[in-house]
Motif scaffolding. Structure first.
Motif, PDB file in Angstrom:
ATOM      1  N   SER A   2       0.808  -1.222   0.000  1.00  0.00           N
ATOM      2  CA  SER A   2       0.000   0.000   0.000  1.00  0.00           C
ATOM      3  C   SER A   2       0.844   1.275   0.000  1.00  0.00           C
ATOM      4  CB  SER A   2      -0.914   0.011   1.234  1.00  0.00           C
ATOM      5  OG  SER A   2      -0.168   0.244   2.422  1.00  0.00           O
ATOM      6  N   THR A  20       0.848   3.090  -3.290  1.00  0.00           N
ATOM      7  CA  THR A  20      -0.473   3.397  -3.842  1.00  0.00           C
ATOM      8  C   THR A  20      -0.893   4.794  -3.437  1.00  0.00           C
ATOM      9  OG1 THR A  20      -1.652   2.469  -1.945  1.00  0.00           O
ATOM     10  CG2 THR A  20      -1.078   0.957  -3.731  1.00  0.00           C
ATOM     11  N   SER A  21      -2.046   5.182  -3.884  1.00  0.00           N
ATOM     12  CA  SER A  21      -2.561   6.523  -3.575  1.00  0.00           C
ATOM     13  C   SER A  21      -3.073   6.631  -2.144  1.00  0.00           C
ATOM     14  CB  SER A  21      -3.686   6.886  -4.555  1.00  0.00           C
ATOM     15  OG  SER A  21      -4.731   5.911  -4.491  1.00  0.00           O
ATOM     16  N   SER A  22      -3.345   5.496  -1.504  1.00  0.00           N
ATOM     17  CA  SER A  22      -3.843   5.513  -0.120  1.00  0.00           C
ATOM     18  C   SER A  22      -2.982   4.600   0.769  1.00  0.00           C
ATOM     19  CB  SER A  22      -5.304   5.066  -0.081  1.00  0.00           C
ATOM     20  OG  SER A  22      -5.416   3.767  -0.669  1.00  0.00           O
ATOM     21  N   PRO A  23      -1.756   5.013   1.080  1.00  0.00           N
ATOM     22  CA  PRO A  23      -0.876   4.182   1.911  1.00  0.00           C
ATOM     23  C   PRO A  23      -1.361   4.139   3.353  1.00  0.00           C
ATOM     24  CG  PRO A  23       0.123   6.312   1.525  1.00  0.00           C
ATOM     25  CD  PRO A  23      -1.125   6.273   0.686  1.00  0.00           C
ATOM     26  N   LEU A  24      -0.923   3.115   4.061  1.00  0.00           N
ATOM     27  CA  LEU A  24      -1.283   2.994   5.464  1.00  0.00           C
ATOM     28  C   LEU A  24      -0.663   4.130   6.265  1.00  0.00           C
ATOM     29  CD1 LEU A  24      -1.048  -0.796   6.391  1.00  0.00           C
ATOM     30  CD2 LEU A  24      -3.092   0.591   6.039  1.00  0.00           C
ATOM     31  N   SER A  25      -1.366   4.544   7.302  1.00  0.00           N
ATOM     32  CA  SER A  25      -0.868   5.615   8.157  1.00  0.00           C
ATOM     33  C   SER A  25       0.231   5.110   9.071  1.00  0.00           C
ATOM     34  CB  SER A  25      -2.022   6.177   8.997  1.00  0.00           C
ATOM     35  OG  SER A  25      -2.515   5.170   9.877  1.00  0.00           O
TER      36      SER A  25
END
Length: 738
Positions: free
Chosen positions: A85, A88-93
Motif C-alpha cells: 500500500s 499506492t494513492s492511499s498508503p497505510l498511516s
C-alpha cells in the motif's frame, strides 16, 4: 531454591492450568501403604498420573505452537499488504504501522512465554522422575524417557519462527525499506578486523535473547530465496595442530603471532565448498590487530592441498580466469594459501578437534559495524589419532558423523557437549565510538555471562585431550558453577500486569499494581496441585535463582519503567489508536519516570553507606583450584613498555644507592672521626639498596617473561629501604651531636 517454589514463582497466569502438577505428583510419592512400602498399586497410580500430566502439557504445547504459527501467517499477509500500500494513492498511516509493530511484539511475547513454559515443564518431569527413583527405588527413568520421546514437547525448534518474525519485524520497523546488501558471511572481505567479546548464555535464556536481539537487528539469512531449514544454520570447523599441540599453547598463551588453522564448512556434509581459515594473534604494542583470513577450496581438492599435491596456482587458476576479483585480491589470497600450506607441511599439522554448532547471526546485510551471533548446541568432537585410533583415516575429517547433533553414536571420550550457548558481539566501530545503548544494556543484563577470550578450539582440546594438556584455560575449573543470575534490573521480555488474558476470564486477572493472588486463583492453583498462595504472576525474564541469592523483584510500577525488551500492554492496543489519547498517555508516562527517578535518587542517597560503617554486603568469593597435574593459565597482557618500566625502576633504585655511597665516601674522606663512623651506616644502606634493586629487577623480569598473574608492586621493600635511609640519617645526627 527448591523446584516446587521456583515453579510457583515462575507460573505464567495464562498457562497455569496446563503446567505439570508437581505438588500433586509429590503427594503421590508420599502416599505409601499401611506398611510404609511402595506397592505395585502405588506405582500404577503414580505412572497413570504422570502420563496424564505429560498428555496435558504436550497437548497444550502443540495447541499454542499451532496458534502462534497461524498468527504469524496472518501477520505475514497483513505486513505484505501494508508494504504494497506504500506505493499506492492511499498508503497505510503511521499509526497503522505502529499497530502492526505492537501485534508483532505480542507474538514475540507469546513465543517467549511458550519457550519458558516448555523449559520449566521439562525440568519438572526430570525432577519428579529423579525423585521417584530415589524415594521408591523403582527405576522409572529409562521407561519414561521413551514416553517423553514419544511426546517431545520440549524438542520444538523455534529458529524457523525466529527467522520469520525477524523478517516481518524488519519490514515493519523500516516501513518496507529493509537495509540491502551482501548477506554472505563476512561480506566481501577476506581479511577483516573486529572487536569481539564473548559471553555464555544458559539454555533457559536462549529464546528470550534471540527475541530481544531481533528487535534491533534482523536475522542474517544467507539465502532468502528458500525456506529456512535447520541445516542452514549448521557450522562445522576442523582445527589442526601437531602432536606437541603447538598451536593450542600459542593460542592459549596469546603469544605474538600465534596462529590457529581450521577448515570450515556451512550446512551438511554434502557441502562442496570448504573455507581454509587462519587466525593470527597480534599484540597491541605491535600496532596491528588480530586478523582472520580465509580462502575457499572445493571439498574434493582439500586432501591433495594439505598433502602439497594440489598447488596454489591450480587452486586459483579458475579464479584468475573468471576475473571477478582484482589481481591484487587474488595475489593476497595466493600468498595466504602458500603460507597455510607451508605451515601444514612443515609443522606436521593434523586434524585434532571438530566444533559443531547452530548459529543464529544478527546483522544488517552489508553493514558489519554491529554483528551478533549466537551459537547453540555447541559440541566438540575428537578428530586426532594421538591414541593410535585413526578417527579420520587418511581424510581431512572423520566421516562417521555429520550434523546429527547430539552425536549419540560417539563414545563419551570422543565428544564434549558444551552446556551453554556462546554469544559473540562483534563491533566494527570508528575509533572512540561507543557501541549502541541497547548492546550495552544487553551485555550488562542477567541473560549473559562474560567470558573474555573464550575459544572453542582451546576448550575442546583441553577437555578431549587431558593426557596431552597440562596448561588449561582460566574458565576450565568454573564449568560446574551455575551461571544463572537473578534479575538485577528491569530488562528482558515483559508481560505488563494489566494484560487481558486470552485463556482465562478477565475477572480472574490480577490487579496491575497487586502482588497478591485472588481467592479464585488460589483455589485454581490448589486444584492444580501446587496449593500456592503466592503470586502466580510471572516476573520479567523468569530466570532460575541460585540458592545463595535472595531477592525480591519490585514490579509495582513495572509498566512505567522504560524497557529495552518486549512488553505487552493491551491497554495501548485499541484505545491508543487516537493520537490525542496517545499523547496524554505519553505525558503521564514521562511524569511517572520523572517522579521515580527523583524517588530512586533519594533512596540511593539514603542507602549510601556512611564512612566508617560496615553496611556494604559481603562479597562472595570462590577459590578455584586446578585439577591434579594441571596449571591454570591466566591471561596477562605484556607489552615492551613493561620491560622498560622494570628497567627504569631498577635504575632509579641504583641511582639512589650511588648517591648514598657518594655521601658515605665524602663523610669518610673529608669528615672527622665521628663522621667516619656515620659513613659506615650510609654505606651499609647503599649496599643493601643496590642488592635489593638487583634482586627485585631479576624477579620481576622472570615473572614478566613467564606471564605470571601476580602482584608486581613492591609492598614491603620500599618502606624498608626508606626506613633504613632515615635510620642512617638519624645515626649520623646522633654521632655528630654527641
Amino acid at each position: 531454591m527448591r523446584f516446587g517454589q521456583q515453579l510457583k514463582d515462575s507460573l505464567i497466569r495464562d498457562y497455569y492450568y496446563y503446567y505439570i502438577d508437581y505438588q500433586g505428583l509429590k503427594d503421590l510419592l508420599d502416599a505409601r501403604g499401611a506398611d510404609g512400602e511402595w506397592s505395585e498399586e502405588s506405582e500404577e497410580a503414580f505412572v497413570k498420573a504422570l502420563e496424564e500430566e505429560l498428555e496435558k502439557v504436550y497437548d497444550f504445547q502443540k495447541l499454542r505452537t499451532y496458534s502462534i504459527n497461524q498468527r504469524v501467517k496472518e501477520m505475514d499477509v497483513k505486513v505484505q499488504d501494508a508494504i504494497r500500500s506504500i506505493d499506492t494513492s492511499s498508503p497505510l498511516s503511521e499509526q497503522a504501522f505502529e499497530d502492526l509493530e505492537f501485534d508483532l511484539e505480542e507474538i514475540l511475547s507469546d513465543v517467549h512465554d511458550l519457550a519458558k513454559f516448555t523449559q520449566l515443564n521439562y525440568t519438572g518431569f526430570q525432577k519428579i522422575i529423579k525423585k521417584h527413583d530415589k524415594v521408591t527405588h523403582w527405576i522409572l527413568r529409562p521407561i519414561f524417557a521413551a514416553r517423553l520421546n514419544a511426546k517431545p514437547f520440549f524438542k520444538d525448534d523455534y529458529d524457523p519462527l525466529v527467522v520469520k518474525l525477524s523478517k516481518l519485524y524488519d519490514l515493519v520497523r523500516t516501513r518496507g525499506n529493509p537495509v540491502q546488501g551482501d548477506s554472505s558471511a563476512g561480506g566481501g572481505q577476506q581479511n577483516f578486523v573486529r572487536q569481539t567479546t564473548k559471553y555464555w548464555v544458559h539454555p533457559d535464556n536462549i529464546t528470550e535473547l534471540k527475541l530481544l536481539i531481533l528487535k534491533h537487528l534482523p536475522v542474517l539469512v544467507f539465502n532468502a530465496s528458500k525456506e529456512f531449514e535447520k541445516e542452514d544454520s549448521a557450522i562445522s570447523s576442523i582445527y589442526y595442530d601437531n602432536a606437541d599441540l603447538e598451536l593450542y599453547r600459542g593460542r592459549l598463551e596469546k603469544s605474538e603471532g600465534a596462529e590457529a588453522v581450521r577448515l570450515r564448512w556451512y550446512g551438511g556434509m554434502s557441502t562442496d565448498t570448504v573455507f581454509v581459515e587462519r587466525k593470527t594473534h597480534r599484540e597491541d604494542w605491535t600496532g596491528e590487530k588480530s586478523v582472520k583470513a580465509r580462502f575457499s577450496l572445493k571439498e574434493k581438492n582439500v586432501n591433495a592441498f594439505l598433502r602439497g599435491d594440489y598447488t596454489v596456482d591450480q587452486a586459483f587458476k579458475k579464479m584468475r580466469e573468471d576475473g571477478k576479483k582484482s589481481p591484487k585480491e587474488i595475489e593476497d589470497l595466493e600468498q595466504l594459501a602458500r603460507e597455510v600450506q607451508y605451515s601444514v607441511l612443515t609443522r606436521k599439522l593434523k586434524p585434532v578437534v571438530r566444533s559443531f554448532y547452530n548459529r543464529t547471526a544478527f546483522q544488517l546485510p552489508g553493514d558489519a559495524r554491529v554483528r551478533i551471533s549466537l551459537d547453540t548446541e555447541l559440541t566438540m568432537v575428537r578428530e586426532d589419532d594421538f591414541d593410535g585410533r585413526r578417527r579420520a583415516g587418511n581424510n581431512w575429517r572423520r566421516m562417521d558423523i555429520g550434523i546429527d547433533w547430539p552425536f549419540n553414536q560417539l563414545p563419551d571420550k570422543d565428544v564434549e557437549r558444551f552446556p551453554y550457548a556462546v554469544l559473540e558481539v562483534k563491533l566494527q566501530t570508528q575509533m572512540g565510538q561507543e557501541p549502541p545503548q541497547w548492546v550495552r544494556d544487553l551485555v550488562a543484563s542477567h541473560l549473559v555471562e562474560a567470558v573474555p577470550k573464550f575459544s572453542k578450539f582451546i576448550h575442546g582440546t583441553a577437555t578431549l585431550l587431558p593426557s596431552k594438556v597440562k596448561l588449561i584455560p582460566y574458565w576450565f575449573p568454573q564449568m560446574d558453577v551455575d551461571i544463572r543470575k537473578p534479575i538485577s534490573h528491569q530488562f528482558g521480555i515483559e508481560r505488563p500486569n494489566n494484560l487481558t488474558s486470552s485463556l482465562s476470564n478477565s475477572d480472574d486477572i490480577l490487579s496491575s499494581n497487586s502482588g497478591d493472588i485472588t481467592m479464585d486463583e488460589e483455589e485454581a492453583l490448589a486444584h492444580n496441585g501446587d496449593g500456592s498462595s503466592a503470586s502466580a504472576q510471572r516476573h520479567g525474564g523468569d530466570n532460575y535463582e541460585e540458592e545463595h541469592h535472595d531477592y525480591v523483584s519490585d514490579d509495582e510500577d513495572a509498566e512505567h519503567i522504560p524497557l529495552m525488551g518486549i512488553s505487552r500492554d493491551r491497554s495501548r492496543s485499541r484505545s491508543r489508536r487516537t493520537a490525542q489519547f496517545h499523547n496524554f498517555n505519553e505525558t503521564v508516562r514521562q511524569i511517572g519516570q520523572t517522579m521515580r527517578s527523583w524517588t530512586e535518587s533519594l533512596i540511593f542517597e539514603a542507602e549510601r553507606p556512611v564512612p566508617g560503617t560496615s553496611t556494604v554486603p559481603a562479597i562472595e568469593e570462590r577459590v578455584f583450584h586446578a585439577p591434579p597435574g594441571k596449571l591454570i593459565h591466566i591471561p596477562v597482557r605484556i607489552e615492551p613498555k613493561v620491560y622498560f618500566a622494570n628497567e627504569r625502576t631498577f635504575l632509579n633504585w641504583l641511582e639512589i644507592g650511588i648517591y648514598l655511597s657518594a655521601i658515605s665516601g665524602s663523610l669518610r674522606a673529608f669528615g672527622n672521626e665521628r663522621a667516619a663512623y656515620a659513613s659506615f651506616f650510609f654505606m651499609i644502606t647503599a649496599v643493601l639498596m643496590v642488592f635489593y634493586s638487583i634482586g627485585l629487577y631479576l624477579w620481576r623480569l622472570r615473572a614478566i617473561r613467564l606471564r605470571r598473574a601476580i602482584r608486581y608492586d613492591d609492598q614491603i621493600g620500599t618502606g624498608f629501604m626508606c626506613g633504613a635511609f632515615v635510620l642512617s640519617v638519624l645515626v649520623n645526627y646522633v654521632i655528630q651531636v654527641w
